[in-house]
Design a protein around this motif. Structure first.
Motif, mmCIF file in Angstrom:
data_model
loop_
_atom_site.group_PDB
_atom_site.id
_atom_site.type_symbol
_atom_site.label_atom_id
_atom_site.label_comp_id
_atom_site.label_asym_id
_atom_site.label_seq_id
_atom_site.Cartn_x
_atom_site.Cartn_y
_atom_site.Cartn_z
ATOM 1 N N ASP A 158 36.018 21.347 68.550
ATOM 2 C CA ASP A 158 37.381 21.649 68.123
ATOM 3 C C ASP A 158 37.511 21.380 66.630
ATOM 4 N N SER A 159 38.414 22.095 65.982
ATOM 5 C CA SER A 159 38.467 22.083 64.518
ATOM 6 C C SER A 159 39.135 20.848 63.933
ATOM 7 N N ASP A 160 39.540 19.895 64.769
ATOM 8 C CA ASP A 160 40.030 18.618 64.253
ATOM 9 C C ASP A 160 39.093 17.469 64.627
ATOM 10 N N ASP A 161 37.911 17.819 65.148
ATOM 11 C CA ASP A 161 36.932 16.816 65.565
ATOM 12 C C ASP A 161 35.680 16.893 64.703
ATOM 13 N N ARG A 162 34.777 15.919 64.870
ATOM 14 C CA ARG A 162 33.579 15.851 64.036
ATOM 15 C C ARG A 162 32.352 15.475 64.865
ATOM 16 N N LEU A 163 31.185 15.853 64.371
ATOM 17 C CA LEU A 163 29.919 15.494 65.004
ATOM 18 C C LEU A 163 29.161 14.505 64.135
ATOM 19 N N ASP A 223 48.926 28.493 58.182
ATOM 20 C CA ASP A 223 48.884 27.504 57.120
ATOM 21 C C ASP A 223 47.737 27.860 56.155
ATOM 22 N N LYS A 224 47.077 26.888 55.563
ATOM 23 C CA LYS A 224 46.029 27.151 54.579
ATOM 24 C C LYS A 224 44.624 27.077 55.170
ATOM 25 N N THR A 225 44.519 27.146 56.488
ATOM 26 C CA THR A 225 43.200 27.046 57.122
ATOM 27 C C THR A 225 42.249 28.125 56.616
ATOM 28 N N ILE A 226 42.704 29.375 56.599
ATOM 29 C CA ILE A 226 41.842 30.478 56.167
ATOM 30 C C ILE A 226 41.418 30.296 54.710
ATOM 31 N N HIS A 227 42.328 29.806 53.888
ATOM 32 C CA HIS A 227 41.980 29.533 52.484
ATOM 33 C C HIS A 227 40.892 28.463 52.394
ATOM 34 N N LYS A 228 40.980 27.450 53.228
ATOM 35 C CA LYS A 228 39.992 26.372 53.238
ATOM 36 C C LYS A 228 38.610 26.898 53.644
ATOM 37 N N GLU A 234 37.847 21.220 57.155
ATOM 38 C CA GLU A 234 36.732 20.947 56.238
ATOM 39 C C GLU A 234 35.880 19.769 56.731
ATOM 40 N N LYS A 235 36.538 18.708 57.189
ATOM 41 C CA LYS A 235 35.794 17.555 57.702
ATOM 42 C C LYS A 235 34.988 17.936 58.927
ATOM 43 N N SER A 236 35.538 18.816 59.732
ATOM 44 C CA SER A 236 34.849 19.269 60.935
ATOM 45 C C SER A 236 33.570 20.022 60.568
ATOM 46 N N ILE A 237 33.680 20.977 59.673
ATOM 47 C CA ILE A 237 32.518 21.769 59.255
ATOM 48 C C ILE A 237 31.511 20.906 58.498
ATOM 49 N N ASP A 238 32.013 20.073 57.593
ATOM 50 C CA ASP A 238 31.122 19.234 56.782
ATOM 51 C C ASP A 238 30.319 18.268 57.644
ATOM 52 N N SER A 239 30.903 17.818 58.752
ATOM 53 C CA SER A 239 30.174 16.894 59.623
ATOM 54 C C SER A 239 28.929 17.560 60.197
ATOM 55 N N ILE A 240 28.983 18.865 60.378
ATOM 56 C CA ILE A 240 27.819 19.606 60.872
ATOM 57 C C ILE A 240 26.811 19.811 59.747
ATOM 58 N N LEU A 241 27.308 20.185 58.592
ATOM 59 C CA LEU A 241 26.424 20.446 57.459
ATOM 60 C C LEU A 241 25.699 19.185 57.000
ATOM 61 N N GLU A 242 26.307 18.028 57.213
ATOM 62 C CA GLU A 242 25.671 16.764 56.824
ATOM 63 C C GLU A 242 24.403 16.478 57.614
ATOM 64 N N ASN A 256 45.685 26.649 62.517
ATOM 65 C CA ASN A 256 46.524 25.744 61.724
ATOM 66 C C ASN A 256 45.952 24.325 61.658
ATOM 67 N N ARG A 257 44.723 24.246 61.181
ATOM 68 C CA ARG A 257 44.060 22.949 61.056
ATOM 69 C C ARG A 257 43.617 22.706 59.614
ATOM 70 N N GLU A 258 44.499 23.020 58.659
ATOM 71 C CA GLU A 258 44.148 22.871 57.252
ATOM 72 C C GLU A 258 43.786 21.429 56.875
#
Length: 231
Positions: free
Chosen positions: A91-96, A45-50, A20-28, A14-16
């Motif tokens: 964690d899925s609400d954090d960023r690198l 929630d919409k996490t799986i959709h995201k 996305e910001k978490s994953i994108d921070s890695i891809l950047e 449930n981190r909709e």
């Protein structure tokens, strides 16, 4: 610089608003020799959709649990599926920071004798304002120093894959909340001290009301304390 594969394991539930910001921070980082393993704990929630937008990236593997088995189970599944020489957890609400992999590889190329590496990180609020700095002054953490608290936390830490295969996270329901501290203690106890590879903050923890640490109950905290002390 050594171009070994690094696995990033992200458990989520449930981190909709954050995933996305978490994953994108890695891809950047524009890293090619990484894999991102996302394990969803049956989000409602919409996490799986995201996550659907990422399924075409060959570096990303997505697993969806049939029910909420909690984060230790999800991390362990990610560890079992990982193929990198080093593992890091997010964690899925954090960023690198986009430079974290480059800086870790550079440091490792000159310091290969350790099994655990860590960097500093910041805690920001929802508006990206600095909430707290986690600037560890120590260059190493051994068993004695980490016994005073979970200084390694669960971000910006890189573990050699072959030690991870021997440890895994405790999946008992009563330890959830400090399962990463338990994991870090056992990792250092069995495989030696952790070495700091960057004093610069290379990760961001997001402080918000729905963080697990902020929705805890007194009863849960007491059970966790008793289980942890007995263990």
């Amino acid at each position: 610089m050594i171009n070994f594969k690094i696995s990033v394991i992200i458990p989520t539930y449930n981190r909709e608003k954050f995933i996305e910001k978490s994953i994108d921070s890695i891809l950047e980082s524009n890293e090619e020799n990484i894999e991102i393993i996302i394990v969803d704990n049956a989000s409602t929630d919409k996490t799986i959709h995201k996550l659907k937008k990422y399924k075409f990236d060959s570096r990303i593997k997505i697993y969806i649990n049939s029910k909420n088995f909690e984060r230790s189970y999800s991390r362990n599944l990610g560890l079992k599926k990982s193929t990198g020489e080093f593992i890091t957890l997010l964690d899925s609400d954090d960023r690198l920071n986009k430079n974290i992999f480059k800086l870790f590889r550079k440091f490792y190329s000159e310091n290969k004798n350790y099994n655990i590496y860590f960097a500093n990180f910041n805690i920001n609020d929802l508006n990206s304002n600095l909430f707290k700095e986690n600037n560890y002054s120590k260059n190493f953490y051994d068993l004695k120093s980490i016994s005073y608290g979970n200084y390694l936390s669960n971000i910006c830490v890189f573990f050699r894959k072959n030690i991870i295969d021997e440890i895994f996270f405790d999946e008992h329901k009563d330890i959830i909340g400090i399962e990463d501290y338990d994991f870090n203690i056992r990792a250092i106890f069995n495989y030696g001290k952790a070495v700091k590879f960057s004093s610069k903050p290379l990760g961001t923890v997001t402080e918000h009301n729905n963080r697990s640490v902020n929705v805890d109950s007194i009863d849960q905290a007491e059970k966790r304390f008793i289980y942890f002390i007995n263990k």
